[in-house]
Design a protein around this motif. Structure first.
Motif, PDB file in Angstrom:
ATOM      1  N   ASN A 144       0.814  -1.216   0.000  1.00 35.82           N
ATOM      2  CA  ASN A 144       0.000   0.000   0.000  1.00 35.82           C
ATOM      3  C   ASN A 144       0.850   1.269   0.000  1.00 35.82           C
ATOM      4  O   ASN A 144       0.677   2.153  -0.848  1.00 35.82           O
ATOM      5  N   ASP A 173      -5.354   2.543   0.668  1.00 36.63           N
ATOM      6  CA  ASP A 173      -5.644   3.350   1.852  1.00 36.63           C
ATOM      7  C   ASP A 173      -4.779   4.596   1.852  1.00 36.63           C
ATOM      8  O   ASP A 173      -3.545   4.521   1.669  1.00 36.63           O
ATOM      9  N   GLU A 236     -15.370   4.379   3.560  1.00 32.84           N
ATOM     10  CA  GLU A 236     -14.395   4.740   2.526  1.00 32.84           C
ATOM     11  C   GLU A 236     -14.645   6.153   2.005  1.00 32.84           C
ATOM     12  O   GLU A 236     -13.715   6.932   1.792  1.00 32.84           O
TER      13      GLU A 236
END
Length: 329
Positions: A144, A173, A236
């Motif tokens: 990530n 993320d 989200e």
């Protein structure tokens, strides 16, 4: 009932085309539509995409004609995807100022200026030799935070090429915060961010992988959302808005109209939805077999997305739909 007759007759407001238009609750306008376009490095002529009838991989020249036509149709924007000749593990061609996508952005801005919002796909999947949306770690999973560094570099390249809006679609993320910070440090404070805040691990993406000659082996379930989750979608969205998203997107659209509606009820930023390749292909296949009225299906499906609360619709039918809407009303 009075004397055997209905007291209320809703059909009175359906009697003519003009009457139906007068009382229509949900209206679509060409300026709400965004057309996705693919440009492939090294092509001599546009190349048809078999699983998406009517959609092509463009050359630089044919792309310029396509965006000029989109502007003439009154569309709101175009979303550009690039397909490079060579790929590597880090998606380097997406960061190269002379890479196919960045050159296509510059070509598009030169062709249409501010007549369209020029959007670019901010993701590595078209540029990596493994087909994932990020950099892989030693164990083969998507790293990530290493990916965020690449997104920052890619964002600067696209902004410097002239993109008005970057479509952050990788589902990493912190991607919006990382990209916003990188853009602001470079003085690109007017470059806006469209967050693919809700992107499900959907079977509807299949034809898109043909469109970008995807090298993906496996799936993206470790970073795209589980189709069964709804509350997670709102989380989200909230995170992306807090990080600086200007617009939030739900993708796909039709299987997730409940999510579009929930997001639209929750936020104060504009909401977009992407009518993806599989949605397009299903209608085209059914129409080719004579099972549905193609034009009515195009208008009806887009209307359902607008009715659910999306103010912006990204669809491969955008230009045709603009002409259908003018004819209908």
């Amino acid at each position: 009932m009075t004397g055997g007759f209905p007291e209320v007759r809703p059909r009175r407001l359906r009697t003519t085309k003009a009457m139906r238009a007068l009382v229509s609750e949900t209206r679509l306008h060409p300026s709400q539509l965004v057309l996705p376009l693919f440009v492939k490095e090294g092509l001599d002529a546009p190349h048809p995409i078999a699983s998406m009838p009517g959609v092509v991989q463009h050359t630089r020249d044919s792309l310029r004609k396509a965006v000029a036509s989109a502007a003439g149709a009154g569309l709101g924007g175009v979303m550009l995807f690039g397909i490079p000749k060579t790929r590597d593990a880090y998606g380097s061609a997406g960061i190269d100022p002379d890479g196919v996508l960045n050159v296509a952005i510059a070509d598009t801005v030169a062709e249409v200026g501010d007549a369209l919002v020029v959007m670019s796909d901010l993701c590595l999947d078209e540029f990596t030799d493994h087909g994932h949306c990020g950099v892989l770690g030693p164990d083969g999973s998507v790293d990530n935070d290493a990916t965020l560094e690449q997104y920052g570099r890619m964002a600067l390249a696209q902004a410097e090429a002239g993109a008005h809006m970057l479509g952050a679609s990788g589902m990493m993320d912190g991607q919006i915060g990382a990209v916003r910070a990188e853009l602001d440090r470079a003085g690109c404070t007017d470059t806006s961010l469209l967050a693919y805040a809700v992107k499900y691990a959907s079977a509807c993406f299949g034809p898109f992988r043909d469109a970008v000659d995807s090298a993906l082996d496996g799936d993206r379930r470790t970073y795209q959302q589980d189709p069964g989750n709804a509350r997670e979608a709102l989380r989200e969205v909230a995170l992306d808005i807090a990080e600086g998203a200007d617009i939030v997107m739900v993708k796909p659209a039709l299987p997730y109209l409940d999510i579009v509606a929930a997001v639209a009820a929750e936020v104060t930023v504009p909401v977009a939805a992407y009518q993806v390749s599989g949605e397009y292909a299903m209608v085209e296949a059914a129409a080719a077999n004579g099972w549905v009225d193609r034009e009515r299906m195009i208008v009806e499906t887009a209307t359902s997305i607008r009715r659910a609360g999306a103010g912006i619709i990204c669809t491969y039918w955008a230009e045709e739909l603009a002409h259908l809407l003018r004819r209908e009303f």
